[in-house]
Design an enzyme around this catalytic site. Sequence first.
Site, PDB file in Angstrom:
ATOM      1  N   LYS A 194     -15.246   0.753   0.814  1.00  0.00           N
ATOM      2  CA  LYS A 194     -13.874   1.203   0.542  1.00  0.00           C
ATOM      3  C   LYS A 194     -13.663   2.712   0.675  1.00  0.00           C
ATOM      4  CE  LYS A 194     -11.757  -1.712   0.233  1.00  0.00           C
ATOM      5  NZ  LYS A 194     -11.545  -2.596   1.446  1.00  0.00           N
TER       6      LYS A 194
ATOM      7  N   PHE B  94      -2.062   4.688   9.209  1.00  0.00           N
ATOM      8  CA  PHE B  94      -2.143   3.591   8.234  1.00  0.00           C
ATOM      9  C   PHE B  94      -1.182   2.468   8.634  1.00  0.00           C
ATOM     10  CE2 PHE B  94      -0.697   1.463   4.394  1.00  0.00           C
ATOM     11  CZ  PHE B  94      -1.907   1.052   3.851  1.00  0.00           C
TER      12      PHE B  94
ATOM     13  N   HIS C 166     -23.184  -0.407   4.807  1.00  0.00           N
ATOM     14  CA  HIS C 166     -22.889   0.121   3.474  1.00  0.00           C
ATOM     15  C   HIS C 166     -24.194   0.354   2.698  1.00  0.00           C
ATOM     16  CE1 HIS C 166     -18.673  -0.499   3.983  1.00  0.00           C
ATOM     17  NE2 HIS C 166     -18.673  -1.806   3.859  1.00  0.00           N
TER      18      HIS C 166
ATOM     19  N   SER D 238      -9.799   1.287  -5.041  1.00  0.00           N
ATOM     20  CA  SER D 238      -9.749   0.509  -3.813  1.00  0.00           C
ATOM     21  C   SER D 238     -10.737  -0.668  -3.876  1.00  0.00           C
ATOM     22  CB  SER D 238     -10.065   1.418  -2.621  1.00  0.00           C
ATOM     23  OG  SER D 238      -9.936   0.717  -1.415  1.00  0.00           O
TER      24      SER D 238
HETATM   25  P1  A3P Z   1      -6.856   1.664  -0.311  1.00  0.00           P
HETATM   26  O1  A3P Z   1      -7.338   0.405  -0.940  1.00  0.00           O
HETATM   27  O2  A3P Z   1      -6.899   2.825  -1.264  1.00  0.00           O
HETATM   28  O3  A3P Z   1      -5.529   1.535   0.330  1.00  0.00           O
HETATM   29  P2  A3P Z   1     -12.888   0.311   3.967  1.00  0.00           P
HETATM   30  O4  A3P Z   1     -12.428   0.225   5.364  1.00  0.00           O
HETATM   31  O5  A3P Z   1     -14.108   1.142   3.765  1.00  0.00           O
HETATM   32  O6  A3P Z   1     -12.970  -1.044   3.334  1.00  0.00           O
HETATM   33  O7  A3P Z   1     -11.779   1.132   3.168  1.00  0.00           O
HETATM   34  C1  A3P Z   1     -10.503   0.599   2.943  1.00  0.00           C
HETATM   35  C2  A3P Z   1      -9.622   1.688   2.391  1.00  0.00           C
HETATM   36  O8  A3P Z   1      -9.297   2.590   3.480  1.00  0.00           O
HETATM   37  C3  A3P Z   1      -8.294   1.135   1.872  1.00  0.00           C
HETATM   38  O9  A3P Z   1      -7.891   2.036   0.849  1.00  0.00           O
HETATM   39  C4  A3P Z   1      -7.437   1.265   3.127  1.00  0.00           C
HETATM   40  O10 A3P Z   1      -6.068   1.241   2.869  1.00  0.00           O
HETATM   41  C5  A3P Z   1      -7.899   2.622   3.642  1.00  0.00           C
HETATM   42  N1  A3P Z   1      -7.541   2.818   5.049  1.00  0.00           N
HETATM   43  C6  A3P Z   1      -7.818   2.007   6.086  1.00  0.00           C
HETATM   44  N2  A3P Z   1      -7.252   2.478   7.217  1.00  0.00           N
HETATM   45  C7  A3P Z   1      -6.620   3.636   6.874  1.00  0.00           C
HETATM   46  C8  A3P Z   1      -5.823   4.573   7.596  1.00  0.00           C
HETATM   47  N3  A3P Z   1      -5.565   4.416   8.896  1.00  0.00           N
HETATM   48  N4  A3P Z   1      -5.335   5.631   6.933  1.00  0.00           N
HETATM   49  C9  A3P Z   1      -5.571   5.785   5.616  1.00  0.00           C
HETATM   50  N5  A3P Z   1      -6.291   4.918   4.875  1.00  0.00           N
HETATM   51  C10 A3P Z   1      -6.816   3.853   5.498  1.00  0.00           C
END
Ligand code: A3P
Length: 293
Positions: free
Chosen positions: A45, A229, A107, A137
Amino acid sequence: MEVPRRPEMFDFHGVSMINIITDNWDNVQNFKARPDDILIATYPKAGTTWISYILDLLYFENMDPDRQTSIPLHERVAFLEISVPSQPSGTDLADKLPTTPRLIKTHLPVQFVPKSFWEQRCRVVYVARNAKDNAVSYFHFERMNGGMPEPGDWSTFLQGFMAGKKVFGSWYDHVNGWWEKKQTYSNFHYMFYEDLIEDYEKEIDRLCSFLGLSPSVEEKERVRASVTFDSMKQNKMTNYSTVPVMNQEVSPFMRKGKVGDWKNHFTVAQNEQFDEDYKKKMKNPDLKFRCEI
Ligand code: A3P
């Protein structure tokens, strides 16, 4: 219909894990990295999907256009240690990736990384995210992902996070362990989620310079537009809507994508307890996180 049971966590060489991470352990440990592989490493995350998609586009945006619209990102970037019954394991997927460089995500805490990545001097991109937003998250991810342990309520989850009892272990050990590795392993780029949010262009330039890439202004703009995002939330290849075990109605995978959402979750008392505990665990003055920007 019977609802599949959530997995139980267990201690694995001192790190909390679940079966789908340890079942393929020998193949993971004996994995043969190639010198041009790029290892994307994160605590869960921290922005894995975001950086994975950025790298995928920087390298392969100009390839077959169908690739971007028909192959989910998690099939283009192999998740090294995963092994889910009836699906190809991460090591199998990595072995079959048709592209060069292969993009491989993990991870794992640094001590568990297969040694061939170090022997082959592979490039490593690590993304770290501040503990408070990372915890929030992770909480919502456990809620929505039936393949993860039951998170309990927020307060229970947070106690587990502080105790390091989450899948892939302690956030504190993870970010510190990888930071220490960077001091002795030069092919390493350590990034922060908060920097990428605050100044995307600068971070991409630094990343490209590490990778030896020099995309044109137009290419960079195209990548930029695809990895916002909102674009990634709409994009079925990046929003995990193709993965049935994730219930996006409970919480979308692309949830908020912000720095500072922890303020909507931590009580004042939780925040004080967290800060107190944090000071004890995060003693390295060089490794600094920002919980707001
Ligand atoms: P949140 O749950 O705070 O929204 P991972 O890919 O390591 O699982 O992480 C997921 C987190 O990264 C989520 O955070 C997700 O929304 C965020 N995320 C993924 N793509 C993103 C982007 N393009 N810009 C900002 N945050 C992003």
